[in-house]
Design an enzyme around this catalytic site. Sequence first.
Site, PDB file in Angstrom:
ATOM      1  N   LYS A   1       0.825  -1.210   0.000  1.00 43.77           N
ATOM      2  CA  LYS A   1       0.000   0.000   0.000  1.00 43.77           C
ATOM      3  C   LYS A   1       0.860   1.263   0.000  1.00 43.77           C
TER       4      LYS A   1
ATOM      5  N   GLY B   1      -0.221 -14.367 -13.287  1.00 44.16           N
ATOM      6  CA  GLY B   1      -1.372 -14.327 -12.377  1.00 44.16           C
ATOM      7  C   GLY B   1      -1.985 -12.933 -12.315  1.00 44.16           C
ATOM      8  N   ALA B   2      -3.236 -12.812 -12.813  1.00 41.27           N
ATOM      9  CA  ALA B   2      -3.943 -11.524 -12.729  1.00 41.27           C
ATOM     10  C   ALA B   2      -4.868 -11.543 -11.528  1.00 41.27           C
ATOM     11  N   GLY B   3      -4.324 -11.976 -10.384  1.00 40.79           N
ATOM     12  CA  GLY B   3      -5.087 -11.943  -9.137  1.00 40.79           C
ATOM     13  C   GLY B   3      -4.825 -10.618  -8.431  1.00 40.79           C
TER      14      GLY B   3
ATOM     15  N   ILE C   1      -2.563  -9.735  -6.125  1.00 42.88           N
ATOM     16  CA  ILE C   1      -1.164  -9.292  -6.086  1.00 42.88           C
ATOM     17  C   ILE C   1      -0.710  -8.841  -7.470  1.00 42.88           C
TER      18      ILE C   1
ATOM     19  N   GLU D   1      -2.525 -14.513 -17.404  1.00 38.05           N
ATOM     20  CA  GLU D   1      -3.506 -15.134 -16.505  1.00 38.05           C
ATOM     21  C   GLU D   1      -4.030 -16.414 -17.154  1.00 38.05           C
TER      22      GLU D   1
ATOM     23  N   ARG E   1      -1.265 -18.220  -2.761  1.00 36.95           N
ATOM     24  CA  ARG E   1      -0.431 -18.512  -1.600  1.00 36.95           C
ATOM     25  C   ARG E   1      -0.907 -19.825  -0.981  1.00 36.95           C
TER      26      ARG E   1
ATOM     27  N   ALA F   1      -5.779 -10.153   6.021  1.00 41.75           N
ATOM     28  CA  ALA F   1      -5.284  -9.798   7.346  1.00 41.75           C
ATOM     29  C   ALA F   1      -6.435  -9.617   8.344  1.00 41.75           C
TER      30      ALA F   1
ATOM     31  N   HIS G   1     -22.929  15.924   2.450  1.00 43.59           N
ATOM     32  CA  HIS G   1     -22.789  16.427   1.075  1.00 43.59           C
ATOM     33  C   HIS G   1     -21.726  17.503   1.027  1.00 43.59           C
TER      34      HIS G   1
HETATM   35  P1  FAD Z   1       1.348 -14.019   8.381  1.00 44.01           P
HETATM   36  O1  FAD Z   1       1.152 -12.569   8.265  1.00 44.01           O
HETATM   37  O2  FAD Z   1       1.943 -14.739   7.232  1.00 44.01           O
HETATM   38  O3  FAD Z   1       2.238 -14.258   9.684  1.00 44.01           O
HETATM   39  C1  FAD Z   1       2.663 -15.513  10.088  1.00 44.01           C
HETATM   40  C2  FAD Z   1       3.918 -15.349  10.909  1.00 44.01           C
HETATM   41  O4  FAD Z   1       4.212 -16.589  11.529  1.00 44.01           O
HETATM   42  C3  FAD Z   1       5.157 -14.970  10.107  1.00 44.01           C
HETATM   43  O5  FAD Z   1       5.836 -13.922  10.732  1.00 44.01           O
HETATM   44  C4  FAD Z   1       5.990 -16.250  10.107  1.00 44.01           C
HETATM   45  O6  FAD Z   1       7.389 -15.983  10.041  1.00 44.01           O
HETATM   46  C5  FAD Z   1       5.603 -16.830  11.450  1.00 44.01           C
HETATM   47  N1  FAD Z   1       5.798 -18.271  11.562  1.00 44.01           N
HETATM   48  C6  FAD Z   1       5.314 -19.249  10.750  1.00 44.01           C
HETATM   49  N2  FAD Z   1       5.616 -20.470  11.242  1.00 44.01           N
HETATM   50  C7  FAD Z   1       6.318 -20.256  12.382  1.00 44.01           C
HETATM   51  C8  FAD Z   1       6.909 -21.110  13.344  1.00 44.01           C
HETATM   52  N3  FAD Z   1       6.798 -22.439  13.255  1.00 44.01           N
HETATM   53  N4  FAD Z   1       7.563 -20.548  14.388  1.00 44.01           N
HETATM   54  C9  FAD Z   1       7.660 -19.201  14.513  1.00 44.01           C
HETATM   55  N5  FAD Z   1       7.118 -18.346  13.637  1.00 44.01           N
HETATM   56  C10 FAD Z   1       6.442 -18.860  12.590  1.00 44.01           C
HETATM   57  N6  FAD Z   1      -4.383  -8.803   3.154  1.00 44.01           N
HETATM   58  C11 FAD Z   1      -5.251  -7.814   3.401  1.00 44.01           C
HETATM   59  O7  FAD Z   1      -6.206  -8.014   4.162  1.00 44.01           O
HETATM   60  N7  FAD Z   1      -5.108  -6.581   2.825  1.00 44.01           N
HETATM   61  C12 FAD Z   1      -4.097  -6.301   1.976  1.00 44.01           C
HETATM   62  O8  FAD Z   1      -3.991  -5.185   1.473  1.00 44.01           O
HETATM   63  C13 FAD Z   1      -3.166  -7.326   1.687  1.00 44.01           C
HETATM   64  N8  FAD Z   1      -2.132  -7.100   0.863  1.00 44.01           N
HETATM   65  C14 FAD Z   1      -1.219  -8.099   0.627  1.00 44.01           C
HETATM   66  C15 FAD Z   1      -0.185  -7.839  -0.267  1.00 44.01           C
HETATM   67  C16 FAD Z   1       0.748  -8.825  -0.528  1.00 44.01           C
HETATM   68  C17 FAD Z   1       1.879  -8.538  -1.478  1.00 44.01           C
HETATM   69  C18 FAD Z   1       0.647 -10.090   0.123  1.00 44.01           C
HETATM   70  C19 FAD Z   1       1.670 -11.152  -0.118  1.00 44.01           C
HETATM   71  C20 FAD Z   1      -0.394 -10.355   0.995  1.00 44.01           C
HETATM   72  C21 FAD Z   1      -1.344  -9.358   1.248  1.00 44.01           C
HETATM   73  N9  FAD Z   1      -2.427  -9.582   2.091  1.00 44.01           N
HETATM   74  C22 FAD Z   1      -3.338  -8.587   2.318  1.00 44.01           C
HETATM   75  C23 FAD Z   1      -2.625 -10.870   2.768  1.00 44.01           C
HETATM   76  C24 FAD Z   1      -2.135 -10.775   4.226  1.00 44.01           C
HETATM   77  O9  FAD Z   1      -0.780 -10.396   4.218  1.00 44.01           O
HETATM   78  C25 FAD Z   1      -2.316 -12.103   4.925  1.00 44.01           C
HETATM   79  O10 FAD Z   1      -3.660 -12.510   4.806  1.00 44.01           O
HETATM   80  C26 FAD Z   1      -1.982 -11.971   6.408  1.00 44.01           C
HETATM   81  O11 FAD Z   1      -0.652 -11.542   6.575  1.00 44.01           O
HETATM   82  C27 FAD Z   1      -2.189 -13.303   7.120  1.00 44.01           C
HETATM   83  O12 FAD Z   1      -1.910 -13.135   8.472  1.00 44.01           O
HETATM   84  P2  FAD Z   1      -1.387 -14.337   9.369  1.00 44.01           P
HETATM   85  O13 FAD Z   1      -1.125 -13.750  10.705  1.00 44.01           O
HETATM   86  O14 FAD Z   1      -2.288 -15.492   9.234  1.00 44.01           O
HETATM   87  O15 FAD Z   1      -0.012 -14.795   8.703  1.00 44.01           O
HETATM   88  P1  NAI Z   2      -4.931 -14.827  -6.202  1.00 48.09           P
HETATM   89  O1  NAI Z   2      -5.551 -16.107  -5.836  1.00 48.09           O
HETATM   90  O2  NAI Z   2      -5.607 -13.549  -5.893  1.00 48.09           O
HETATM   91  O3  NAI Z   2      -4.642 -14.789  -7.767  1.00 48.09           O
HETATM   92  C1  NAI Z   2      -3.846 -15.738  -8.410  1.00 48.09           C
HETATM   93  C2  NAI Z   2      -4.157 -15.675  -9.884  1.00 48.09           C
HETATM   94  O4  NAI Z   2      -3.205 -16.455 -10.561  1.00 48.09           O
HETATM   95  C3  NAI Z   2      -5.538 -16.243 -10.219  1.00 48.09           C
HETATM   96  O5  NAI Z   2      -6.217 -15.355 -11.058  1.00 48.09           O
HETATM   97  C4  NAI Z   2      -5.216 -17.558 -10.908  1.00 48.09           C
HETATM   98  O6  NAI Z   2      -6.156 -17.919 -11.890  1.00 48.09           O
HETATM   99  C5  NAI Z   2      -3.865 -17.238 -11.541  1.00 48.09           C
HETATM  100  N1  NAI Z   2      -3.031 -18.406 -11.794  1.00 48.09           N
HETATM  101  C6  NAI Z   2      -2.865 -19.507 -11.011  1.00 48.09           C
HETATM  102  N2  NAI Z   2      -1.967 -20.357 -11.582  1.00 48.09           N
HETATM  103  C7  NAI Z   2      -1.556 -19.760 -12.727  1.00 48.09           C
HETATM  104  C8  NAI Z   2      -0.633 -20.105 -13.738  1.00 48.09           C
HETATM  105  N3  NAI Z   2       0.056 -21.252 -13.677  1.00 48.09           N
HETATM  106  N4  NAI Z   2      -0.467 -19.283 -14.787  1.00 48.09           N
HETATM  107  C9  NAI Z   2      -1.160 -18.107 -14.861  1.00 48.09           C
HETATM  108  N5  NAI Z   2      -2.056 -17.716 -13.920  1.00 48.09           N
HETATM  109  C10 NAI Z   2      -2.235 -18.524 -12.871  1.00 48.09           C
HETATM  110  O7  NAI Z   2      -3.463 -14.895  -5.561  1.00 48.09           O
HETATM  111  P2  NAI Z   2      -2.361 -13.779  -5.370  1.00 48.09           P
HETATM  112  O8  NAI Z   2      -2.577 -12.628  -6.265  1.00 48.09           O
HETATM  113  O9  NAI Z   2      -1.065 -14.515  -5.433  1.00 48.09           O
HETATM  114  O10 NAI Z   2      -2.621 -13.311  -3.887  1.00 48.09           O
HETATM  115  C11 NAI Z   2      -2.662 -14.262  -2.828  1.00 48.09           C
HETATM  116  C12 NAI Z   2      -3.601 -13.818  -1.770  1.00 48.09           C
HETATM  117  O11 NAI Z   2      -3.037 -12.745  -1.030  1.00 48.09           O
HETATM  118  C13 NAI Z   2      -4.917 -13.257  -2.287  1.00 48.09           C
HETATM  119  O12 NAI Z   2      -5.824 -14.268  -2.598  1.00 48.09           O
HETATM  120  C14 NAI Z   2      -5.374 -12.449  -1.152  1.00 48.09           C
HETATM  121  O13 NAI Z   2      -6.037 -13.270  -0.239  1.00 48.09           O
HETATM  122  C15 NAI Z   2      -4.073 -11.933  -0.549  1.00 48.09           C
HETATM  123  N6  NAI Z   2      -3.871 -10.540  -0.968  1.00 48.09           N
HETATM  124  C16 NAI Z   2      -4.782  -9.607  -0.591  1.00 48.09           C
HETATM  125  C17 NAI Z   2      -4.647  -8.307  -0.995  1.00 48.09           C
HETATM  126  C18 NAI Z   2      -5.687  -7.323  -0.610  1.00 48.09           C
HETATM  127  O14 NAI Z   2      -6.503  -7.642   0.245  1.00 48.09           O
HETATM  128  N7  NAI Z   2      -5.707  -6.133  -1.188  1.00 48.09           N
HETATM  129  C19 NAI Z   2      -3.506  -7.860  -1.785  1.00 48.09           C
HETATM  130  C20 NAI Z   2      -2.628  -8.935  -2.153  1.00 48.09           C
HETATM  131  C21 NAI Z   2      -2.813 -10.213  -1.725  1.00 48.09           C
END
Ligand code: FAD
Ligand code: NAI
Length: 484
Positions: free
Chosen positions: A66, A196-198, A200, A219, A287, A335, A459
């Site tokens: 963000k 991947g057009a998801g 991320i 995608e 993921r 999150a 408004h």
């Molecule tokens: P995590 O945040 O993955 O935390 C797990 C923690 O556990 C990590 O620090 C890891 O190192 C630790 N851990 C794991 N196993 C062990 C172990 N055995 N011992 C000790 N430590 C351990 N979600 C949103 O809602 N809004 C967003 O805008 C958003 N943007 C994202 C953008 C990107 C690029 C990505 C990759 C994800 C995004 N997400 C977003 C998804 C969000 O990051 C995850 O859903 C969220 O972090 C999950 O929280 P969690 O606590 O389950 O796991």
């Molecule tokens: P995603 O599930 O959102 O999108 C993955 C995309 O990749 C899908 O459209 C799928 O059809 C495509 N795909 C899968 N295999 C493929 C292949 N072999 N070739 C081409 N396309 C393929 O997963 P993404 O974007 O990796 O994000 C993971 C998760 O992280 C999200 O589902 C979301 O839960 C979380 N996230 C949330 C955000 C937010 O809340 N703003 C921001 C970023 C991530």
Amino acid sequence: MAKEFVYEMSRNFDVVVIGAGPAGYVAAIRATQHGKSVACIDEWQNKDGKNAFGGTCLNAGCIPSKVLLESSELFHKARHEFAKHGIKTTGVELDLGTMQKRRANIVRQLTNGIAGLFKANKIDGLVGHGKLLAGKQVEYTTADGEVEIIMADNVILASGSSPVELQIASFDGDKIVDSWGALEFDAVPDRLGVVGAGIIGLELGSVWARLGSQVTVLEAMDDFLFMVDRDVAKLVAKDFKRQGLDIKLGATVTAATVGKKGVAVAYDDANGTHSIEFDKLVVAVGRRPHTDNLFSSDAGIQIDERGFVVVDDECRTRVKGVYAVGDCVRGPMLAHKGSEEGVMVADLIAGESAEVNYDVIPSVIYTSPEIAWVGKNEAEVKDSGRAYKTGSFPFAASGRAKAMEQTTGMVKIISSRDDDEILGVHIVGPMAGELIAEAVLAMEFSASTEDIQRTIHAHPSLAEAVHEAALAVDKKALNFPNPP
Ligand code: FAD
Ligand code: NAI
């Protein structure tokens, strides 16, 4: 030389949390609010080798993405949109180093903030690896390899998720990267490929396109943003194209070969086989739950066929007193979903009744236009067989959106024909991620569209578009013609 392990029967906590991401650290804080003694173990290490609490969300996900979305949007606006407001800009230049330093600073402030919260709440934040053993014992291994056995009355597994790796395009940390790598580029790639057009793919594709990359997204599916309402998906597909994001649907990547200068990618689509060269390739195809070495085989924890820890609606595993929350269990990987599960579990441990309303979890895609939704989309409502009505209002008719020069998008509300209950709200446009909160609250209280119709909205505000969409459901919109 073999490490010397120290086994002690020393500490005993009411609650031990494994993982300090948004699911785990929030669970830990809520448990201390109930007067419990709590330890939270986390092994996250940043690319500078330093440990930090906050998990994926703070270190490599929600927050850094963000930050870069905000910075890149400002850069893009300064170059391409200020002129419309009568602001002349010349010589606008990118200083990626400063932009990236700002990102890293914000991440550091927030992750240090969690360490501060742990201290303030008297939580033992333990750096290292946690592993659940039989009998609710937790094996804690420090970075130095010292091992301690901690006794716990309750254990919360909150180990998060990690990126899915494609065998045909495995991460090399340089030219083929995951989302974390793509957040830390130190130069703008001229040609960026995204698999991947998801969520991320679109968010990070937007960041680098705004900063100057030519972005191609491959995608596999034929449908664009299959989880999003079709009216919204159609609208954004058109707008992303206008912005220069080249999204190729139905494209299956078959090979990715790293060379000196970049990555050669081969993909198949309905028109045949193609090859394309990129400087960097981001693989963002979903993921998977991260459960490596999280529990011993005799700990009693069950994993489903997709690798998620099996839990019931209240996040209980099969073992009494052991719970799992966040990305490592079923449900959307978000999150706020993980945090709410953390709160619920801590409340349940304290003997209170608690639940998570899985039907009312908002989703936001922070692109421009922003996309946000809660509840069912129109196709899902249709499939459910329930008679429904819809109303929508375009931001082009909103005074505030016009003032902001952000008129692309709309608010769409779906409600039931029988009792007018709101079933889904879909917003695409400025501040959609903020506007959706009203819809979430309304749905949490099982509100009807009439409830929103009768609520006074300031408004001129973007929120008026939500009000007008609710009015439009009953063909009573005031500032836009109602369809016949
Ligand atoms: P995590 O945040 O993955 O935390 C797990 C923690 O556990 C990590 O620090 C890891 O190192 C630790 N851990 C794991 N196993 C062990 C172990 N055995 N011992 C000790 N430590 C351990 N979600 C949103 O809602 N809004 C967003 O805008 C958003 N943007 C994202 C953008 C990107 C690029 C990505 C990759 C994800 C995004 N997400 C977003 C998804 C969000 O990051 C995850 O859903 C969220 O972090 C999950 O929280 P969690 O606590 O389950 O796991
Ligand atoms: P995603 O599930 O959102 O999108 C993955 C995309 O990749 C899908 O459209 C799928 O059809 C495509 N795909 C899968 N295999 C493929 C292949 N072999 N070739 C081409 N396309 C393929 O997963 P993404 O974007 O990796 O994000 C993971 C998760 O992280 C999200 O589902 C979301 O839960 C979380 N996230 C949330 C955000 C937010 O809340 N703003 C921001 C970023 C991530």
